[in-house]
Design a protein around this motif. Structure first.
Motif, PDB file in Angstrom:
ATOM      1  N   LEU A  69       0.806  -1.215   0.000  1.00 40.25           N
ATOM      2  CA  LEU A  69       0.000   0.000   0.000  1.00 40.25           C
ATOM      3  C   LEU A  69       0.839   1.265   0.000  1.00 40.25           C
ATOM      4  N   LEU A  70       2.013   1.237   0.553  1.00 36.46           N
ATOM      5  CA  LEU A  70       2.843   2.441   0.596  1.00 36.46           C
ATOM      6  C   LEU A  70       3.168   2.943  -0.810  1.00 36.46           C
ATOM      7  N   GLN A  71       3.210   2.012  -1.784  1.00 34.70           N
ATOM      8  CA  GLN A  71       3.493   2.430  -3.147  1.00 34.70           C
ATOM      9  C   GLN A  71       2.328   3.195  -3.778  1.00 34.70           C
ATOM     10  N   GLN A  72       1.144   3.040  -3.186  1.00 37.49           N
ATOM     11  CA  GLN A  72      -0.043   3.670  -3.757  1.00 37.49           C
ATOM     12  C   GLN A  72      -0.341   5.040  -3.153  1.00 37.49           C
ATOM     13  N   LEU A  73       0.365   5.414  -2.100  1.00 35.00           N
ATOM     14  CA  LEU A  73       0.094   6.686  -1.444  1.00 35.00           C
ATOM     15  C   LEU A  73       0.495   7.859  -2.338  1.00 35.00           C
ATOM     16  N   PRO A  74      -0.276   8.991  -2.284  1.00 34.73           N
ATOM     17  CA  PRO A  74       0.094  10.161  -3.094  1.00 34.73           C
ATOM     18  C   PRO A  74       1.328  10.882  -2.571  1.00 34.73           C
ATOM     19  N   ASP A  75       1.679  10.662  -1.317  1.00 38.77           N
ATOM     20  CA  ASP A  75       2.864  11.294  -0.751  1.00 38.77           C
ATOM     21  C   ASP A  75       4.106  10.472  -1.062  1.00 38.77           C
ATOM     22  N   GLY A  76       5.255  11.156  -1.127  1.00 34.60           N
ATOM     23  CA  GLY A  76       6.508  10.455  -1.287  1.00 34.60           C
ATOM     24  C   GLY A  76       7.005   9.957   0.063  1.00 34.60           C
ATOM     25  N   LEU A  77       7.569   8.773   0.078  1.00 33.91           N
ATOM     26  CA  LEU A  77       8.101   8.181   1.310  1.00 33.91           C
ATOM     27  C   LEU A  77       9.536   7.731   1.078  1.00 33.91           C
ATOM     28  N   ALA A  78      10.350   7.886   2.116  1.00 30.63           N
ATOM     29  CA  ALA A  78      11.735   7.426   2.014  1.00 30.63           C
ATOM     30  C   ALA A  78      12.221   6.992   3.386  1.00 30.63           C
ATOM     31  N   LEU A  79      13.005   5.891   3.401  1.00 34.45           N
ATOM     32  CA  LEU A  79      13.648   5.435   4.628  1.00 34.45           C
ATOM     33  C   LEU A  79      15.120   5.785   4.521  1.00 34.45           C
ATOM     34  N   LEU A  80      15.632   6.528   5.499  1.00 34.72           N
ATOM     35  CA  LEU A  80      17.021   6.997   5.477  1.00 34.72           C
ATOM     36  C   LEU A  80      17.781   6.402   6.636  1.00 34.72           C
ATOM     37  N   ASP A  81      19.102   6.296   6.458  1.00 35.97           N
ATOM     38  CA  ASP A  81      19.930   5.955   7.625  1.00 35.97           C
ATOM     39  C   ASP A  81      20.247   7.239   8.381  1.00 35.97           C
ATOM     40  N   THR A  82      21.039   7.141   9.405  1.00 38.09           N
ATOM     41  CA  THR A  82      21.312   8.317  10.239  1.00 38.09           C
ATOM     42  C   THR A  82      22.186   9.341   9.527  1.00 38.09           C
ATOM     43  N   GLN A  83      22.751   8.972   8.390  1.00 41.99           N
ATOM     44  CA  GLN A  83      23.525   9.925   7.592  1.00 41.99           C
ATOM     45  C   GLN A  83      22.673  10.529   6.475  1.00 41.99           C
ATOM     46  N   GLN A  85      21.118   9.007   4.098  1.00 43.85           N
ATOM     47  CA  GLN A  85      21.174   8.325   2.813  1.00 43.85           C
ATOM     48  C   GLN A  85      19.884   7.541   2.593  1.00 43.85           C
ATOM     49  N   VAL A  86      19.444   7.510   1.344  1.00 44.61           N
ATOM     50  CA  VAL A  86      18.181   6.857   1.010  1.00 44.61           C
ATOM     51  C   VAL A  86      18.398   5.350   0.933  1.00 44.61           C
ATOM     52  N   LEU A  87      17.701   4.602   1.814  1.00 41.11           N
ATOM     53  CA  LEU A  87      17.765   3.142   1.804  1.00 41.11           C
ATOM     54  C   LEU A  87      16.603   2.547   1.031  1.00 41.11           C
ATOM     55  N   TRP A  88      15.484   3.254   1.059  1.00 42.52           N
ATOM     56  CA  TRP A  88      14.292   2.777   0.342  1.00 42.52           C
ATOM     57  C   TRP A  88      13.381   3.981   0.101  1.00 42.52           C
ATOM     58  N   HIS A  89      12.612   3.901  -0.975  1.00 41.87           N
ATOM     59  CA  HIS A  89      11.609   4.946  -1.217  1.00 41.87           C
ATOM     60  C   HIS A  89      10.472   4.346  -2.030  1.00 41.87           C
ATOM     61  N   LEU A  93       8.104   9.106  -4.781  1.00 40.11           N
ATOM     62  CA  LEU A  93       9.124  10.082  -4.394  1.00 40.11           C
ATOM     63  C   LEU A  93       9.894  10.647  -5.586  1.00 40.11           C
ATOM     64  N   PRO A  94      10.380   9.853  -6.539  1.00 42.57           N
ATOM     65  CA  PRO A  94      11.150  10.439  -7.651  1.00 42.57           C
ATOM     66  C   PRO A  94      10.380  11.491  -8.436  1.00 42.57           C
ATOM     67  N   GLU A  95       9.035  11.422  -8.441  1.00 41.61           N
ATOM     68  CA  GLU A  95       8.255  12.423  -9.157  1.00 41.61           C
ATOM     69  C   GLU A  95       8.440  13.820  -8.553  1.00 41.61           C
ATOM     70  N   PHE A  96       8.708  13.882  -7.277  1.00 44.50           N
ATOM     71  CA  PHE A  96       8.898  15.174  -6.614  1.00 44.50           C
ATOM     72  C   PHE A  96      10.255  15.795  -6.956  1.00 44.50           C
ATOM     73  N   THR A  97      11.226  14.951  -7.322  1.00 42.76           N
ATOM     74  CA  THR A  97      12.568  15.478  -7.580  1.00 42.76           C
ATOM     75  C   THR A  97      12.669  16.127  -8.959  1.00 42.76           C
TER      76      THR A  97
END
Length: 579
Positions: A69-83, A85-89, A93-97
């Motif tokens: 379901l997260l892939q269907q949300l209109p908002d962009g989502l990303a999981l980052l490490d503490t630095q 860095q993008v681990l997952w999205h 999300l790429p549409e916003f960039t």
């Protein structure tokens, strides 16, 4: 290379479970110890199945976090490490960039080159890690894209410090631009109203209007981004819509005569008459539209309103059909309110200046009225005395009389110049003002207070007042000058009111005359005799200003002395008292 089915096993515990050992006998097992590792493996590899070996995390919950379901949300989502860095999205999300570059492994902000935080938090990643709480801010990308970022710290297991950051991205460009325009309109309103009396009082009316027009045009084009503009103001006396500002309009349209009427006067007349905004989607199909800007295909017109009164109209046009939205309508209405306030302030300043001029003229007339009257009385006496004895002296007296009257007329003219300005806001426009303006009235009374009160009151209506102390002096003035009306006391020192009226009739048969008498006193029955001779009106002293004004207006409206008009009501105390 094995053909065994490939399974992902998510297990955060230290020891491998028996379930894992059982799967290893018949499957290829890939073990993930934390969420980010599991998400990364799911994104990068092919699996035939997945096992969630966590009692406190359901399969549904894990799927919601990682894929599904997260892939269907209109908002962009990303999981980052503490630095950061993008681990997952997710796929959004790429549409916003605005780029097609791969985001995995990038620092989050590297995915948005040239962007900047505009608050309220200017370091959301640092704030989320440091406080352990969500941080929120707005990221501006380019000139017109605004992204709302929420950065939430994620704890893995019982870790004291966050191990990951979850970022949600939402496009708030429309809301942000809307708010920015509202703020800009508010600031524009402050600038439009910033006409300080000390700065503009010395300006001419034309200079003030030009200053306001330049400000209106600047903010219309800079804030609202409308290039074609037309503003018209309603003349309160004729309802004609007078052009104030026109940019980009056809010359024929700019000079077109329009009135505030809902038919036959185009969209502008309709808006002014109904006090309602009008959005014309297609000028070629709208029966109300009259050609304005060259090639215009749509227009937007709003009324300029202040205190429920329509001051005028504000019109913008575009070469594109349907170019204006409901948001544009709202912005133009809000800006129109600010323009209305500025126009009102300009009128108040104009009226303040005009009133100051008028009041100064009235005060000057009051101060010089008695000396000027004395000069006129004395010069008239000398002129008549030397008229046949010494024509040269008589001619000099004529010059003195003419110059003395010119002084009074020039002071009157200075006050009269303010009348059109006062009339624009509905002041000084009564029928009495128009009727009495420039009428010459002779006041005959031995009481100096009565003579001065005549100046104080009737001068303000534009009358030119001259006075005489007694009957002989008044007759001398009548032989020297022409008057529109005479107001005389019945108890003059040297003759009765009826005698004065009779002798006036010999000099000027058709001049209207009003006689004044003290209440209940008319020993010589002058009022009765005067009525027989065609007296226009009679007033008892002390009297009220409104009845004096009524009597004067009636006498000037019906100058035929054979038609008697009589006003004989006992009135309030004090000469020329206000009702």
């Amino acid at each position: 290379m094995t053909n065994l089915p490939r399974f992902l096993v998510f297990h955060r515990g230290g020891e491998t479970t028996s379930l894992v050992h059982q799967l290893e006998a018949s499957c290829e097992v890939v073990l993930a110890r934390d969420t980010s590792e599991a998400v990364s493996l799911l994104e990068s590899g092919r699996f035939d199945g997945m096992v969630v070996a966590e009692p406190d995390l359901s399969t549904t919950e894990f799927l919601l976090e990682s894929r599904g379901l997260l892939q269907q949300l209109p908002d962009g989502l990303a999981l980052l490490d503490t630095q950061s860095q993008v681990l997952w999205h997710n796929e959004r999300l790429p549409e916003f960039t605005g780029t097609a570059k791969e985001l995995l492994g990038l620092r989050f902000m590297d995915a948005f080159p040239g962007s900047e935080f505009i608050g309220p938090d200017f370091g959301p990643f640092r704030s989320a890690l440091g406080t352990g709480e969500s941080a929120r801010t707005v990221l501006r990308v380019g000139e017109a894209t605004f992204l709302d970022l929420t950065v939430t710290p994620v704890h893995d297991g019982d870790d004291e410090f966050p191990t990951h950051l979850l970022v949600t991205v939402r496009d708030v460009s429309t809301e942000t631009v809307h708010k920015q325009k509202l703020d800009a309109i508010y600031k524009a309103g402050l600038a439009l109203g910033d006409l300080q009396p000390q700065d503009v009082m010395e300006m001419s009316v034309a200079d003030r209007i030009e200053l306001l027009k330049s400000k209106i045009l600047f903010y219309t084009q800079d804030v609202l981004e409308f290039e074609t503009v037309e503003i018209r103001l309603v003349d309160p006396r004729t309802e004609q819509l007078l052009p104030l500002l026109a940019v980009g309009m056809e010359p024929e349209a700019e000079h077109r005569v329009l009135f505030a009427r809902d038919e036959g006067n185009g969209v502008t007349g309709f808006v002014a008459a109904t006090c309602r905004s009008y959005l014309c989607e297609d000028t070629q199909r709208d029966p109300l539209y009259m050609v304005g800007a060259p090639g215009a295909r749509s227009s937007l017109t709003v009324p300029l309103i202040l205190h429920e009164k329509t001051l005028g109209t504000f019109n913008v046009e575009s070469p594109r059909p349907g170019a204006f939205t409901q948001a544009d309508l709202q912005f133009l209405e809000l800006f129109g309110r600010e323009v209305s306030i500025a126009l009102n302030n300009l009128s108040l300043l104009e009226v303040e200046q005009a009133s100051t001029v008028a009041e100064s003229s009235f005060q000057l007339l009051r101060d010089v009225s008695d000396p000027l009257d004395e000069i006129l009385n004395t010069a008239s006496w000398l002129r008549e005395r030397f008229l046949h004895q010494d024509p040269t002296v008589a001619e000099k007296m004529n010059q003195i009389l003419a110059n003395t009257r010119n002084i009074r007329d020039m002071i009157h003219l200075a006050g009269a110049k303010s009348s059109p300005q006062l009339a624009q806001v509905g002041l000084n426009t009564s029928a009495e003002h128009e009727l009495l303006r420039s009428k010459r009235i002779l006041i005959v009374d031995a009481d100096k207070e009565v003579r001065q009160s005549a100046h104080d009151f009737l001068d303000r209506y534009g009358c030119i007042i001259e006075t005489a102390h007694d009957g002989a002096e008044s007759l001398l003035m009548a032989r020297t000058f022409l008057y529109d009306l005479v107001i005389a006391d019945v108890g003059l020192p040297d003759m009765s009111g009826s005698e004065c009226l009779r002798r006036f009739r010999e000099i000027t048969p058709r001049i209207p005359i009003i006689l004044l008498t003290g209440f209940g006193w008319d020993a010589g029955h002058s009022m009765v005799k005067a009525r027989v001779m065609g007296m226009k009106s009679g007033l008892y002293k002390p009297f009220r200003r409104d009845l004096l004004l009524k009597a004067v207006s009636e006498a000037l409206l019906d100058p035929d002395p054979t038609t008697p008009l009589l006003s004989r009501t006992a009135l309030e105390s004090g000469p020329w008292s206000v009702d």
